[in-house]
Design an enzyme around this catalytic site. Structure first.
Site, mmCIF file in Angstrom:
data_model
loop_
_atom_site.group_PDB
_atom_site.id
_atom_site.type_symbol
_atom_site.label_atom_id
_atom_site.label_comp_id
_atom_site.label_asym_id
_atom_site.label_seq_id
_atom_site.Cartn_x
_atom_site.Cartn_y
_atom_site.Cartn_z
ATOM 1 N N CYS A 40 -38.717 114.356 21.958
ATOM 2 C CA CYS A 40 -39.912 113.538 21.723
ATOM 3 C C CYS A 40 -39.484 112.098 21.421
ATOM 4 O O CYS A 40 -38.392 111.850 20.906
ATOM 5 C CB CYS A 40 -40.685 114.128 20.544
ATOM 6 S SG CYS A 40 -42.089 113.148 19.975
ATOM 7 N N THR A 42 -40.304 110.389 19.066
ATOM 8 C CA THR A 42 -40.039 110.230 17.630
ATOM 9 C C THR A 42 -38.566 110.507 17.295
ATOM 10 O O THR A 42 -38.002 109.906 16.368
ATOM 11 C CB THR A 42 -40.969 111.136 16.804
ATOM 12 O OG1 THR A 42 -42.319 110.861 17.208
ATOM 13 C CG2 THR A 42 -40.842 110.874 15.314
ATOM 14 N N HIS A 62 -37.551 118.318 16.741
ATOM 15 C CA HIS A 62 -38.693 118.903 16.026
ATOM 16 C C HIS A 62 -39.669 119.576 16.973
ATOM 17 O O HIS A 62 -40.801 119.832 16.599
ATOM 18 C CB HIS A 62 -39.404 117.813 15.216
ATOM 19 C CG HIS A 62 -39.956 116.705 16.067
ATOM 20 N ND1 HIS A 62 -39.167 115.708 16.593
ATOM 21 C CD2 HIS A 62 -41.210 116.452 16.504
ATOM 22 C CE1 HIS A 62 -39.916 114.884 17.306
ATOM 23 N NE2 HIS A 62 -41.162 115.322 17.280
ATOM 24 N N GLU A 63 -39.226 119.867 18.216
ATOM 25 C CA GLU A 63 -40.149 120.419 19.222
ATOM 26 C C GLU A 63 -39.514 121.665 19.830
ATOM 27 O O GLU A 63 -39.131 121.678 20.994
ATOM 28 C CB GLU A 63 -40.418 119.336 20.295
ATOM 29 C CG GLU A 63 -41.646 119.564 21.111
ATOM 30 C CD GLU A 63 -41.938 118.397 22.043
ATOM 31 O OE1 GLU A 63 -42.841 117.599 21.767
ATOM 32 O OE2 GLU A 63 -41.239 118.280 23.071
ATOM 33 N N CYS A 95 -51.342 124.629 -1.285
ATOM 34 C CA CYS A 95 -51.267 123.317 -1.941
ATOM 35 C C CYS A 95 -52.661 122.662 -1.926
ATOM 36 O O CYS A 95 -53.542 123.074 -1.169
ATOM 37 C CB CYS A 95 -50.249 122.423 -1.229
ATOM 38 S SG CYS A 95 -50.782 121.844 0.386
ATOM 39 N N CYS A 98 -53.793 121.746 1.664
ATOM 40 C CA CYS A 98 -54.248 122.890 2.478
ATOM 41 C C CYS A 98 -55.591 123.400 1.973
ATOM 42 O O CYS A 98 -56.498 123.688 2.761
ATOM 43 C CB CYS A 98 -53.222 124.027 2.442
ATOM 44 S SG CYS A 98 -51.758 123.725 3.468
ATOM 45 N N ARG A 110 -43.184 118.360 1.602
ATOM 46 C CA ARG A 110 -43.033 117.078 2.305
ATOM 47 C C ARG A 110 -41.931 116.203 1.683
ATOM 48 O O ARG A 110 -41.199 115.509 2.391
ATOM 49 C CB ARG A 110 -44.375 116.323 2.325
ATOM 50 C CG ARG A 110 -44.348 114.982 3.051
ATOM 51 C CD ARG A 110 -43.998 115.146 4.514
ATOM 52 N NE ARG A 110 -43.898 113.883 5.228
ATOM 53 C CZ ARG A 110 -42.824 113.109 5.247
ATOM 54 N NH1 ARG A 110 -41.745 113.453 4.565
ATOM 55 N NH2 ARG A 110 -42.819 111.995 5.956
ATOM 56 N N CYS A 169 -44.740 119.891 19.317
ATOM 57 C CA CYS A 169 -45.159 118.522 18.971
ATOM 58 C C CYS A 169 -46.123 117.953 20.015
ATOM 59 O O CYS A 169 -47.304 117.842 19.764
ATOM 60 C CB CYS A 169 -43.973 117.564 18.769
ATOM 61 S SG CYS A 169 -44.562 115.915 18.275
ATOM 62 N N ARG A 370 -41.441 114.885 29.884
ATOM 63 C CA ARG A 370 -40.753 115.599 28.814
ATOM 64 C C ARG A 370 -39.444 116.164 29.342
ATOM 65 O O ARG A 370 -39.425 116.830 30.383
ATOM 66 C CB ARG A 370 -41.609 116.758 28.322
ATOM 67 C CG ARG A 370 -41.917 116.872 26.841
ATOM 68 C CD ARG A 370 -41.454 115.795 25.956
ATOM 69 N NE ARG A 370 -42.068 115.813 24.652
ATOM 70 C CZ ARG A 370 -42.476 114.727 24.023
ATOM 71 N NH1 ARG A 370 -42.346 113.523 24.572
ATOM 72 N NH2 ARG A 370 -42.973 114.817 22.810
#
Ligand code: NAD
Ligand code: AHE
Ligand code: ZN
Length: 375
Positions: A40, A42, A62-63, A95, A98, A110, A169, A370
């Protein structure tokens, strides 16, 4: 255990593909064999040094998609053999965020995610005894990774890893921005700025919900055919119009009795703060909404005349398309398997981990939509 990983050793440096050590899962964690991972923009953003949260050395990515190999003590929702998609936006369902039902931005882990460590404050990755940071809580540029249980979505087993990794993602972000964040209605007029891995998913979701006018804006003319392939109705290259982009776009959207013009919805999928301003100002007076998806570097700020907001335009942002990962990601996998959304044509390049730097080059030069690493 020894695993193969692409290590980000420093800002602006190529990833180094090497063998690193990975500790097994602790309480509440799972070990996942990553079968495929998308690249990605990012990841590039963080590797470039622009990310204020960027840490080195780190294992980016992260994908991903893969299979649970082992679970730590106390894990109940998944078991070895389950197919999963790692979630950089976890869903703890406990949390305040959520429970609010107002956001998908689970806050339970986080802080440690941003520090490049697991929720207990330590890293599972090392090389020669030296710590390597996790990234976005996922680190999918490795053939095995450790994740908190709340950061995996269990998905159906007949879905191909090399395609559904993109749901981790890009697909969810683009499709979710339209459906969850903007809640675009049939007949709407929309403008999408940046027709890359995210923007094309915004376009296919706009088609899905029945938008009438879908204008794509990109500085790369090759993206015209790509946009049309997924439902774009008009293409604009800002470098070729010979004037200001905003009035040009507003003029395109004028229709019948409505001679004010402007889009009902616009989406920034570039990460360029000047484009973000154009996207806001191309919205219709009174009701237009502009959704920021792009991620901008440290120190960059957005600006506009307050008048733009006073006169009824709204600026919004979205992360992971507003999707609640454990709940929504399995549904998006179903949509793909049922043919409601397309993924296959957007995966223009696949490569082994050894060629991951070529994958970044292809993205950077606008040659891929991609790129996917298949382990
Ligand atoms: P990409 O590199 O695949 O695509 C970017 C596109 O923007 C390219 O087609 C490029 O030609 C175009 N572009 C660049 N400058 C432009 C300009 N001035 N005007 C018009 N078009 C321009 O990137 P991507 O993977 O699609 O990611 C897009 C952005 O979204 C990045 O900033 C990425 O970090 C961000 N992102 C955000 C989220 C989120 O949850 N908010 C999720 C994923 C990606
Ligand atoms: N670390 C960056 C922020 C990057 C960012 O905004 N990331 C998005 C996902 S991009 C996926 O390709 C996100 O999820 N944001 C919400 C969050 O909690 O990070 C910075 O600017 O500090
Ligand atoms: Zn991403």
């Amino acid at each position: 255990m020894d695993v193969r990983a692409a290590v980000a050793v420093g800002a602006g440096k190529p990833l180094e593909v090497t063998t690193v050590q990975l500790e097994g899962p602790k309480a509440g964690e799972v070990l996942v064999e990553i079968k495929a991972t998308g690249i990605c923009h990012t990841d590039w953003f963080t590797l470039s040094g622009e990310d204020p949260e960027g840490l080195f050395p780190a294992i980016l990515g992260h994908e991903g998609a893969g299979v649970i190999v082992e679970v730590g003590p106390g894990v109940t929702s998944v078991k070895p053999g389950d197919h999963v998609i790692p979630l950089y936006t976890p869903e703890c369902r406990q949390c305040p965020s959520c429970l609010s039902r107002k956001t998908n931005l689970c806050t339970s882990i986080r802080a440690t995610q941003g520090q490049g460590v697991m929720p207990d404050g330590t890293s599972r990755f090392s090389i020669g005894g030296k710590k390597i940071h996790h990234y976005m809580g996922t680190s999918t540029f490795a053939n095995y990774t450790v994740l908190p249980e709340i950061a995996v979505a269990k998905v159906r087993e007949d879905a191909p890893f090399d395609k559904i990794c993109y749901i981790g993602c890009g697909v969810t972000t683009g499709v979710g921005a339209v459906i969850n964040t903007a809640k675009v209605e049939p007949g709407a007029k929309a403008i999408v700025f940046g027709l890359g891995g995210i923007g094309l998913n915004v376009i296919q979701a706009l088609r899905l919900v029945g938008a009438d006018m879908i204008i794509g804006v990109d500085i790369n003319n090759d993206k015209k055919a790509w946009g049309e392939r997924f439902g774009m109705t008009h293409f604009v290259n800002p470098t070729e119009i010979g004037g200001d982009l905003v009035p040009y776009l507003v003029n395109m959207t004028k229709k019948g009795a409505d001679q004010i013009g402007g889009a009902d919805y616009t989406f920034d999928c570039t990460g360029n703060t000047k484009v973000m301003r154009q996207a806001l100002e191309a919205c219709h007076r009174g009701w237009g909404e502009s959704i920021i998806i792009g991620v901008a570097g440290a120190g960059q700020e957005i600006s506009t005349r307050p008048f733009q907001l006073v006169t009824g335009r709204t600026w919004k942002g979205t992360a992971f398309g507003g999707a609640r990962g454990r709940t929504d990601v399995p549904k998006i996998v179903d949509w793909y398997m049922e043919g409601k959304i397309e993924i296959d044509p957007m995966i223009t390049h696949t490569m082994p981990l050894e060629d991951i730097n070529k994958g970044f080059d292809l993205m950077h030069h606008g040659e891929s939509v991609r790129g996917v690493v298949v382990f």
